[in-house]
Design an enzyme around this catalytic site. Structure first.
Site, mmCIF file in Angstrom:
data_model
loop_
_atom_site.group_PDB
_atom_site.id
_atom_site.type_symbol
_atom_site.label_atom_id
_atom_site.label_comp_id
_atom_site.label_asym_id
_atom_site.label_seq_id
_atom_site.Cartn_x
_atom_site.Cartn_y
_atom_site.Cartn_z
ATOM 1 C CE1 TYR A 141 -3.235 2.831 0.256
ATOM 2 C CE2 TYR A 141 -3.760 2.128 2.484
ATOM 3 C CZ TYR A 141 -3.994 2.959 1.408
ATOM 4 O OH TYR A 141 -4.977 3.914 1.485
ATOM 5 C CE LYS A 169 -6.225 1.441 -1.047
ATOM 6 N NZ LYS A 169 -6.839 1.472 0.315
#
Length: 304
Positions: A141, A169
């Site tokens: 992330y 992400k």
């Protein structure tokens, strides 16, 4: 649940809120109901649980375990469940990862350590240690607005060599870095910033980890399908219809507005936990206006 290695966690995922009761305790039945709603009625093939939108930093480890267990029990046989396990402490992140694996999660979301601003060598060591700790696939992330430190392209290239680090992400919105990473690795990219879903998909992202997906999952699926089919005119049309939704949800913290919207729709949400604060009446009025312009009318859906 997805079996396509090109999109290891599916196409449409939402960073799910954690429903609370009015006294601030966890609403486990609500978490199960909301998870089922997102999968069965909002076109999701995956959920990210215990992320930022799930208010994970305010949940004790026992609460996190209970929420993850509840969601896996509710939808784990028909959707990918990705557990947010990252913290700014490598040892604690490893503990979270191992717990998620024991509970039956399908994958791990590991955020860049926040606040302590590690160098790239520290990021490499941190992510590798967490990936080494379980047999689960990992989604990194990358979110410099919260973590300050971006994951640089060269670091991503090295991390991509790990057999279990399979996806990113991306909430960095550095499209040059994205293009270079896609050119140099086989990492699957998921857009983590709703306003740029279309350009990121056009560059090669395979799906989204959304916040507005709580409200417009089928249209996100339509957007992804349009890009994948090469119909960029249709993709732009869908994206334009979503702009008021994106704007409305992100006038303040997404979890605040999404929980307000879900409450109006009769879906489990409850309040946010401090240090966040719930939407004011004025913010709710603005949200109603924004969402209506995007085709979402609060008060029209009730499933409880």
């Amino acid at each position: 649940m997805t079996t396509d290695p090109a999109r290891p966690f599916g196409r449409v995922l939402t960073a799910m809120v954690t429903p609370f009761a009015e006294d601030g305790s966890i609403d486990l039945a609500g978490a199960q109901e909301l998870a089922a709603h997102l999968v069965d009625r909002q076109a999701h093939d995956g959920l990210v649980v215990l992320g930022t939108t799930g208010e994970a930093p305010t949940l004790a480890d026992g609460e996190q375990q209970a929420v993850l267990e509840a969601v896996i029990d509710a939808v784990g046989d028909r959707a990918t469940v990705v557990a947010g396990v990252g913290t700014n402490d490598t040892a604690h992140s490893i503990e979270n990862a191992r717990r998620a694996e024991r509970l039956g999660a399908d994958g791990l979301l590991v955020v860049t350590p926040y606040y302590n601003k590690p160098p790239q060598a520290g990021l490499l060591r941190h992510f590798t240690a967490v990936a080494d700790a379980t047999d689960l696939p990992v989604m990194l992330y990358d979110i410099p607005p919260r973590s300050v430190v971006p994951i640089e392209v060269d670091t991503l290239v090295r991390l991509a060599e790990h057999p279990r680090i399979v996806a990113v992400k991306d909430a960095k919105s550095d499209f040059g870095a994205l293009a270079w990473t896609l050119a140099r690795t086989d990492l699957a990219y998921y857009c983590g910033e709703d306003m740029v879903n279309l350009p990121m998909l056009a560059l090669g992202a395979v799906g989204v980890v959304s916040v507005v997906g709580h409200l417009v999952g089928p249209r996100l699926a339509e957007l992804i399908a349009a890009v994948e089919s090469g119909d960029l005119a249709k993709a732009r049309e869908v994206n334009e219809s979503l702009l008021p939704v994106y704007t409305g949800v992100f006038r303040t913290q997404g979890v605040i507005t999404v929980k307000a919207a879900l409450r109006e729709l009769g879906l489990p949400a409850g309040p946010v936990r401090p240090p966040l604060v719930d939407a004011t009446p004025e913010q709710l009025d603005q949200l109603r206006t924004d969402l209506a312009a995007g085709g979402v009318h609060l008060g029209e859906v009730h499933t409880r």
